[in-house]
Enzyme design. Sequence first.
Site, PDB file in Angstrom:
ATOM      1  N   GLY A  40     135.387  82.184 -19.441  1.00 32.70           N
ATOM      2  CA  GLY A  40     135.830  81.734 -20.899  1.00 32.70           C
ATOM      3  C   GLY A  40     135.984  80.118 -20.678  1.00 32.70           C
ATOM      4  N   GLN A 222     133.274  81.337 -13.147  1.00 34.84           N
ATOM      5  CA  GLN A 222     134.257  81.497 -12.191  1.00 34.84           C
ATOM      6  C   GLN A 222     134.289  80.429 -11.232  1.00 34.84           C
ATOM      7  OE1 GLN A 222     131.680  84.424 -12.801  1.00 34.84           O
ATOM      8  NE2 GLN A 222     133.286  84.661 -14.554  1.00 34.84           N
TER       9      GLN A 222
HETATM   10  P1  GDP Z   1     136.646  76.779 -17.378  1.00 37.10           P
HETATM   11  O1  GDP Z   1     136.608  78.063 -17.159  1.00 37.10           O
HETATM   12  O2  GDP Z   1     136.020  76.384 -15.939  1.00 37.10           O
HETATM   13  O3  GDP Z   1     135.474  76.272 -18.183  1.00 37.10           O
HETATM   14  O4  GDP Z   1     137.774  76.333 -17.880  1.00 37.10           O
HETATM   15  P2  GDP Z   1     138.540  76.963 -18.962  1.00 37.10           P
HETATM   16  O5  GDP Z   1     138.238  76.278 -20.190  1.00 37.10           O
HETATM   17  O6  GDP Z   1     138.903  77.945 -18.873  1.00 37.10           O
HETATM   18  O7  GDP Z   1     140.162  76.043 -18.506  1.00 37.10           O
HETATM   19  C1  GDP Z   1     140.141  74.775 -18.579  1.00 37.10           C
HETATM   20  C2  GDP Z   1     141.565  74.312 -19.666  1.00 37.10           C
HETATM   21  O8  GDP Z   1     141.997  73.141 -19.369  1.00 37.10           O
HETATM   22  C3  GDP Z   1     141.032  74.628 -21.115  1.00 37.10           C
HETATM   23  O9  GDP Z   1     142.005  75.153 -21.970  1.00 37.10           O
HETATM   24  C4  GDP Z   1     140.579  73.029 -21.503  1.00 37.10           C
HETATM   25  O10 GDP Z   1     140.859  72.737 -22.686  1.00 37.10           O
HETATM   26  C5  GDP Z   1     141.693  72.213 -20.547  1.00 37.10           C
HETATM   27  N1  GDP Z   1     141.360  71.215 -20.150  1.00 37.10           N
HETATM   28  C6  GDP Z   1     140.328  70.705 -19.564  1.00 37.10           C
HETATM   29  N2  GDP Z   1     140.206  69.359 -18.754  1.00 37.10           N
HETATM   30  C7  GDP Z   1     141.706  68.965 -19.108  1.00 37.10           C
HETATM   31  C8  GDP Z   1     142.232  67.735 -18.758  1.00 37.10           C
HETATM   32  O11 GDP Z   1     141.774  67.082 -18.316  1.00 37.10           O
HETATM   33  N3  GDP Z   1     143.575  67.964 -19.295  1.00 37.10           N
HETATM   34  C9  GDP Z   1     144.363  68.716 -19.779  1.00 37.10           C
HETATM   35  N4  GDP Z   1     145.477  68.738 -20.082  1.00 37.10           N
HETATM   36  N5  GDP Z   1     143.632  70.128 -20.127  1.00 37.10           N
HETATM   37  C10 GDP Z   1     142.222  70.046 -19.728  1.00 37.10           C
HETATM   38  P1  IMO Z   2     135.887  81.228 -15.675  1.00 33.27           P
HETATM   39  O1  IMO Z   2     134.132  81.145 -15.867  1.00 33.27           O
HETATM   40  C1  IMO Z   2     139.079  82.637 -13.751  1.00 33.27           C
HETATM   41  C2  IMO Z   2     138.834  86.691 -12.075  1.00 33.27           C
HETATM   42  C3  IMO Z   2     139.909  87.883 -12.679  1.00 33.27           C
HETATM   43  C4  IMO Z   2     140.100  88.776 -11.603  1.00 33.27           C
HETATM   44  C5  IMO Z   2     138.707  88.548 -10.866  1.00 33.27           C
HETATM   45  C6  IMO Z   2     137.818  89.749 -11.184  1.00 33.27           C
HETATM   46  O2  IMO Z   2     136.423  81.030 -16.914  1.00 33.27           O
HETATM   47  O3  IMO Z   2     136.407  80.369 -14.576  1.00 33.27           O
HETATM   48  P2  IMO Z   2     135.944  90.207 -13.093  1.00 33.27           P
HETATM   49  O4  IMO Z   2     136.393  90.600 -14.543  1.00 33.27           O
HETATM   50  O5  IMO Z   2     135.236  89.344 -12.752  1.00 33.27           O
HETATM   51  O6  IMO Z   2     135.631  91.625 -12.248  1.00 33.27           O
HETATM   52  O7  IMO Z   2     137.690  90.058 -12.268  1.00 33.27           O
HETATM   53  O8  IMO Z   2     138.134  87.497 -11.165  1.00 33.27           O
HETATM   54  N1  IMO Z   2     138.016  86.037 -13.029  1.00 33.27           N
HETATM   55  C7  IMO Z   2     138.408  84.766 -13.293  1.00 33.27           C
HETATM   56  N2  IMO Z   2     139.247  83.902 -13.247  1.00 33.27           N
HETATM   57  N3  IMO Z   2     138.182  82.487 -14.305  1.00 33.27           N
HETATM   58  C8  IMO Z   2     137.182  83.318 -14.631  1.00 33.27           C
HETATM   59  O9  IMO Z   2     135.909  82.793 -15.261  1.00 33.27           O
HETATM   60  C9  IMO Z   2     137.218  84.370 -14.074  1.00 33.27           C
HETATM   61  N4  IMO Z   2     136.398  85.581 -14.126  1.00 33.27           N
HETATM   62  C10 IMO Z   2     136.712  86.317 -13.701  1.00 33.27           C
HETATM   63  O10 IMO Z   2     141.108  87.265 -13.341  1.00 33.27           O
HETATM   64  O11 IMO Z   2     141.046  88.243 -10.813  1.00 33.27           O
HETATM   65 MG    MG Z   3     137.894  79.743 -17.968  1.00 33.89          MG
END
Ligand code: GDP
Ligand code: IMO
Ligand code: MG
Length: 430
Positions: A40, A222
């Site tokens: 995500g 991940q």
């Molecule tokens: P990803 O899976 O590595 O792309 O990260 P996600 O999108 O799952 O989670 C990162 C979250 O942190 C998201 O809700 C972003 O909008 C938020 N985010 C990213 N960079 C920053 C930051 O520098 N500060 C804050 N407060 N939020 C951030």
């Molecule tokens: P992004 O790309 C955080 C975690 C799940 C679980 C384990 C196995 O957004 O960083 P799966 O469904 O892959 O078999 O789950 O991995 N997990 C993540 N945790 N960010 C993710 O993706 C994840 N994708 C899987 O929560 O612990």
């Molecule tokens: Mg994510």
Amino acid sequence: MANIVILGAQWGDESKGGTTDFLAENADIVARYQGGDNAGHTIVVGEEKFIFHLLPSGLLRPHTTNVIGNGVVINLETLFAEINELEGRGIEVGGRLKISSRAHLILPYHKAMESWDDLGSGLKLGTTSRGIGPTYSDKVNRHAGIRVGDLVEFDLFQKKLDFNLTAKDHVLNQIGGDIDKHALLAQYYDYSQRLAPYVVETPEFMNNALKSGKRILFEGAQGTMLDIDFGTYPYVTSSNTTVGAVCTGLGVGPQAIDQVLGVSKAYVTRVGSGPFPTEMPPDLDEEIRGVGEEYGATTQRPRRCGWLDLVVLHYAAQINGFTGIVLTKFDVLDHLDEIQVCTAYQRDGEPVTAYPSSLRVLDECKPVYETLPGWKQSTADVRRYEALPANAKRYLSYIAEFLDLPIVIVSVGKERTQKIICDNDLFSSA
Ligand code: GDP
Ligand code: IMO
Ligand code: MG
């Protein structure tokens, strides 16, 4: 700009999506190479928020072409829902998306099988329930895997589907996960028609792009500690999330990579079960979750929060050959009086030198913390390194010196422009 890998240095959600979108301003191609819609990736542009599960995070930059490599597992329902959503919001996907003929498909029975696996082992891995593990299992098993190319040659898909439904019938019956074969065939026939224009041979596509000097971002999903080999097994995902997957997940050689950026939060989060040595006590955990809005982008589950773990980052740097660190969510620490950083693990009073593969050993490890002063000032509007408060710079230098790596970008907010570029060389050619 060089060809850059952007991958998670912790347990995921480090803001790989936001980082990719930011850097994609100066890239031609953005390619995903592993994982699936368990990811995500959030991108915030002005008032608009996008969450990509399967689509690469370059799509908001209209000049980029985006690639889904063979190492990715594809849920077509998610894929087309994401394309529809983006196009509904006025962002053209069309010819800007290329999908590998070799990528494996997640089918509805994979999701059903996942609950069966959890029941059987009693491990309660806390997966995202997207069918990721069963799909990669079928890929490696070879008899059962169904690829994008099989769907496009629809008779192959029908044969493979028949085989799978028979082979999995016993389990599907037991968990009430019956599949309506005729409805599924009709749905997948439509998908096959819709998918065909996107399908390419990614090794050919990527290597032609490399030859013609295109600037490429490789977007990981991940994080290193969720890697099937190097993570906290079995509390991991089912793919290699580390740098080797760039080559195997797209069909490019290691020379394609100029830089490997490890994306890390200024603290740590983990969603799902499994070891987490620097997990914060409940009150602080709750506080950081509130300030950092730490809820999963895919499952909305609360993320567990912990102090920055430099033992993990050092391990991730070794495995991936990081050339720099992108430190995100820096602003979330703005209000703290003091900040703890884990600099070592101890077991029975002795330093632990290598990251333990045994969960039993890891469980016995005690983090050793260094306490650094907070900066108690908002950094959300800072755009230059020099303008950061002294203690904020001290925190950054401490991390950079410990890892012997430059911090190339500091993110101080979720919006696209809330970034401090510390290394302008990142944007020059390799
Ligand atoms: P990803 O899976 O590595 O792309 O990260 P996600 O999108 O799952 O989670 C990162 C979250 O942190 C998201 O809700 C972003 O909008 C938020 N985010 C990213 N960079 C920053 C930051 O520098 N500060 C804050 N407060 N939020 C951030
Ligand atoms: P992004 O790309 C955080 C975690 C799940 C679980 C384990 C196995 O957004 O960083 P799966 O469904 O892959 O078999 O789950 O991995 N997990 C993540 N945790 N960010 C993710 O993706 C994840 N994708 C899987 O929560 O612990
Ligand atoms: Mg994510």
